[in-house]
Design a protein around this motif. Structure first.
Motif, short mmCIF file in Angstrom:
data_model
loop_
_atom_site.label_atom_id
_atom_site.label_comp_id
_atom_site.label_asym_id
_atom_site.label_seq_id
_atom_site.Cartn_x
_atom_site.Cartn_y
_atom_site.Cartn_z
N PRO A 1 -18.91 -46.88 0.35
CA PRO A 1 -18.80 -47.74 1.53
C PRO A 1 -17.42 -48.38 1.67
N GLY A 2 -16.94 -48.44 2.91
CA GLY A 2 -15.66 -49.08 3.19
C GLY A 2 -14.46 -48.20 2.95
N VAL A 3 -14.70 -46.96 2.53
CA VAL A 3 -13.61 -46.05 2.19
C VAL A 3 -13.74 -44.78 3.04
N HIS A 4 -12.58 -44.20 3.42
CA HIS A 4 -12.54 -42.96 4.21
C HIS A 4 -13.22 -43.13 5.57
N THR A 5 -12.87 -44.20 6.25
CA THR A 5 -13.46 -44.53 7.55
C THR A 5 -13.25 -43.42 8.57
N PHE A 6 -12.02 -42.93 8.71
CA PHE A 6 -11.71 -41.89 9.69
C PHE A 6 -12.46 -40.61 9.36
N GLU A 7 -12.47 -40.24 8.09
CA GLU A 7 -13.17 -39.03 7.66
C GLU A 7 -14.65 -39.08 8.03
N LYS A 8 -15.24 -40.25 7.90
CA LYS A 8 -16.68 -40.39 8.19
C LYS A 8 -16.99 -40.31 9.68
N MET A 9 -15.97 -40.43 10.52
CA MET A 9 -16.18 -40.33 11.96
C MET A 9 -15.98 -38.91 12.48
N ILE A 10 -15.31 -38.06 11.68
CA ILE A 10 -14.95 -36.75 12.26
C ILE A 10 -15.28 -35.53 11.40
N SER A 11 -15.60 -35.69 10.14
CA SER A 11 -15.69 -34.50 9.28
C SER A 11 -17.12 -33.99 9.09
N GLY A 12 -17.19 -32.77 8.59
CA GLY A 12 -18.46 -32.06 8.49
C GLY A 12 -19.50 -32.72 7.60
N MET A 13 -19.06 -33.46 6.60
CA MET A 13 -20.02 -34.10 5.71
C MET A 13 -20.87 -35.14 6.45
N TYR A 14 -20.35 -35.66 7.56
CA TYR A 14 -21.00 -36.80 8.20
C TYR A 14 -21.49 -36.56 9.63
N LEU A 15 -21.00 -35.52 10.32
CA LEU A 15 -21.36 -35.34 11.73
C LEU A 15 -22.87 -35.16 11.92
N GLY A 16 -23.49 -34.36 11.06
CA GLY A 16 -24.93 -34.13 11.18
C GLY A 16 -25.72 -35.42 11.02
N GLU A 17 -25.27 -36.28 10.10
CA GLU A 17 -25.97 -37.54 9.86
C GLU A 17 -25.81 -38.49 11.04
N ILE A 18 -24.63 -38.48 11.67
CA ILE A 18 -24.44 -39.31 12.87
C ILE A 18 -25.41 -38.88 13.96
N VAL A 19 -25.52 -37.56 14.18
CA VAL A 19 -26.46 -37.04 15.19
C VAL A 19 -27.88 -37.43 14.83
N ARG A 20 -28.25 -37.29 13.56
CA ARG A 20 -29.62 -37.62 13.14
C ARG A 20 -29.96 -39.08 13.45
N LEU A 21 -29.04 -39.97 13.15
CA LEU A 21 -29.30 -41.40 13.38
C LEU A 21 -29.47 -41.71 14.86
N ILE A 22 -28.69 -41.03 15.70
CA ILE A 22 -28.85 -41.21 17.16
C ILE A 22 -30.23 -40.71 17.60
N LEU A 23 -30.61 -39.53 17.11
CA LEU A 23 -31.91 -38.96 17.48
C LEU A 23 -33.08 -39.83 17.01
N ARG B 1 -16.14 -36.10 20.26
CA ARG B 1 -15.40 -37.25 19.75
C ARG B 1 -14.62 -36.88 18.50
N SER B 2 -15.24 -36.09 17.63
CA SER B 2 -14.56 -35.65 16.41
C SER B 2 -13.28 -34.89 16.74
N ALA B 3 -13.38 -33.93 17.66
CA ALA B 3 -12.22 -33.12 18.04
C ALA B 3 -11.12 -33.98 18.65
N ARG B 4 -11.51 -34.94 19.49
CA ARG B 4 -10.52 -35.77 20.20
C ARG B 4 -9.85 -36.77 19.24
N LEU B 5 -10.61 -37.32 18.31
CA LEU B 5 -10.00 -38.21 17.32
C LEU B 5 -9.06 -37.44 16.40
#
Length: 482
Positions: A287-309, A380-384
């Motif tokens: 937590p609190g580390v790699h903020t940018f990576e967590k907004m755009i990279s493959g490890m986290y994109l699926g989880e962002i979508v899941r939380l929205i759903l 958003r990932s691509a644009r960031l």
């Protein structure tokens, strides 16, 4: 008049549903103006990371790599490459053929690292690596040759020279004792000496992003940026030495490993982080580390979508308000699903199968909404990512005093390679944010192997050129004395 007859659909989604969906997705839709602000913030962080006194507290670390040139096409020779970044490591032999302007990967061998070795004494790990390297040399009939070695070591390091790199901390499940705080090149050399039946020449330490740039740089000499957007994200680029205040040299250029995944760790992206980004960060292992990576990279994109759903489902907007156990489980919606669902021709059919496999009772409108969520998050990932890349190319143009910059980006990573729309959107956004730069893109071919060999080849070329220059200066001095 029947209300159902009056309902207007957009891409198969009724307007009233679309309006509700957009309230969830609006925070992900970043305007060009916002992206320009993000770029300006990153530029400030880049300068801070390069500073002699400010780099210790910089969110973007800007690590000097001591790689001071890219390939010029004249490199040649036989090289070894060692790639250590996970539970397996690879040994490669790479031959660089100048006359054919191409590289040939002659052969490679994959060696497993047992779990107990990942957690045991560091000496035992490096002995295992040295033994596997020896076996490979024997299989290639190279025991009598002393070849230079490129060493890709994909863990956070403080590099002091091209052949001296101190491990800051282990990641990826490694916990070997006696390695953190030590020079990993020296540990490898000592293990090779203990092995006793072979030797290697010069060793060059290589970050995987630098390897990407260098492997592409042999094919395209204008390649001066390396970018990875896959499970994680990072980039490197050729910076003017006069701007690298933490290194005592003002001539030429040096490749800087930005470690841009840490962008935003100082709170500079808080205003564009969504509630879902915050939740992903809180539940991550760091937590609190790699903020940018967590907004755009493959490890986290699926989880962002899941939380929205999940939130949409709880609010009754999806699946008649009924979530499945799989959807409620962290990691249950894999990032690869996003690419499958966004395929132009088969996306909706893929979505049907994925939602069924997740145990969800879906209707056609649900699949279209899920597709819209996936598209918004990946966009958003691509644009960031484009905003960050545009920061680098704009910086290079200004630092070199050019009206226009022409450069190539060597790229690797599963998100860039496999997502159907990511690369096109990234490139289009870079054109908008860096209008005075002509940027080409080249996919890396085995950057961690060939790139490591290429770093070594360039270092040897520079050393050879330096010796020739010294010899020439000496001859001139003799002539003057006579």
């Amino acid at each position: 008049m029947n209300a159902d007859i009056c309902t207007i659909h957009v891409d198969g989604i009724p307007l009233d549903t679309l309006s509700k969906v957009q309230t969830y997705l609006k925070p992900f839709m970043l305007s060009l103006e916002v992206l320009q602000q993000v770029s300006a913030r990153l530029e400030r962080d880049l300068r801070r990371g390069l500073g002699r006194h400010s780099h210790h507290r910089a969110a973007v670390q800007m690590l000097p790599t001591f790689v001071t040139a890219t390939p010029d096409g004249t490199e040649k020779g036989d090289f070894l490459a060692l790639d250590l970044g996970g539970t397996n490591f690879r040994v490669l032999r790479v031959r660089v053929l100048e006359e054919e302007q191409r590289m040939v990967k002659m052969d490679s061998q994959i060696c497993a690292i047992p779990q107990d070795m990942m957690e045991g004494p560091g000496e035992k790990l490096f002995d295992h690596i040295a033994a596997c390297l020896g076996e490979f040399l024997k299989s290639q009939n190279l025991q009598g040759k002393i070849l230079p070695l490129g060493f890709t070591f994909s863990f956070p390091c403080h590099q002091k020279e091209i052949d001296k790199s101190i491990l800051i901390r282990w990641t990826k499940g490694f916990q070997c004792s006696g390695v953190e705080g030590h020079d990993v090149v020296q540990l490898l050399r000592e293990a090779i000496q203990r092995q006793g039946d072979y030797d290697v020449g010069s060793i060059a330490m290589v970050n995987d992003t630098v390897g990407t740039m260098m492997s592409c740089g042999y094919r395209d000499q204008s390649c001066e940026i390396g970018m990875i957007i896959g499970t994680g994200t990072n980039a490197c680029y050729m910076e003017e030495m006069k701007n690298v205040k933490r290194v005592d040299c003002t001539q030429g250029r040096m490749c800087i490993n930005t470690e841009w995944g840490g962008f935003g760790d100082n709170g500079s992206l808080a205003d564009i982080q969504t509630e879902f980004d915050v939740q992903v960060d809180k539940t991550s292992i760091n937590p609190g580390v790699h903020t940018f990576e967590k907004m755009i990279s493959g490890m986290y994109l699926g989880e962002i979508v899941r939380l929205i759903l999940v939130k949409m489902t709880k609010d009754g907007l999806l699946f008649k308000g009924q979530a499945s156990e799989a959807l409620l489980s962290p990691g249950g919606f894999e990032t690869k699903y996003i690419s499958h669902i966004e395929e132009e021709l088969s996306g909706l059919e893929n979505g049907n199968k994925i939602l069924s496999n997740l145990g969800l009772a879906w209707e056609p409108v649900d699949v279209r909404v899920v597709r819209m969520v996936c598209d918004t998050v990946s966009s958003r990932s691509a644009r960031l990512c484009a905003a960050a890349l545009a920061t680098l190319v704009n910086r290079m143009r200004v630092a070199r005093g050019l009206e226009r910059l022409k450069t190539t980006v060597g790229v690797d990573g599963s998100v860039y390679r496999k997502h159907p729309n990511f690369s096109a959107e990234l490139q289009a956004t870079v054109r908008q944010l860096a209008p005075k730069c002509d940027v080409s893109y080249l996919l890396s071919e085995d950057g961690s192997g060939k790139g490591a060999a290429m770093v070594t080849a360039v270092a040897l070329r520079l050393a050879r050129e330096s010796r020739l220059l010294d010899d020439s200066d000496g001859e001139d001095s003799d002539d003057e004395e006579q």
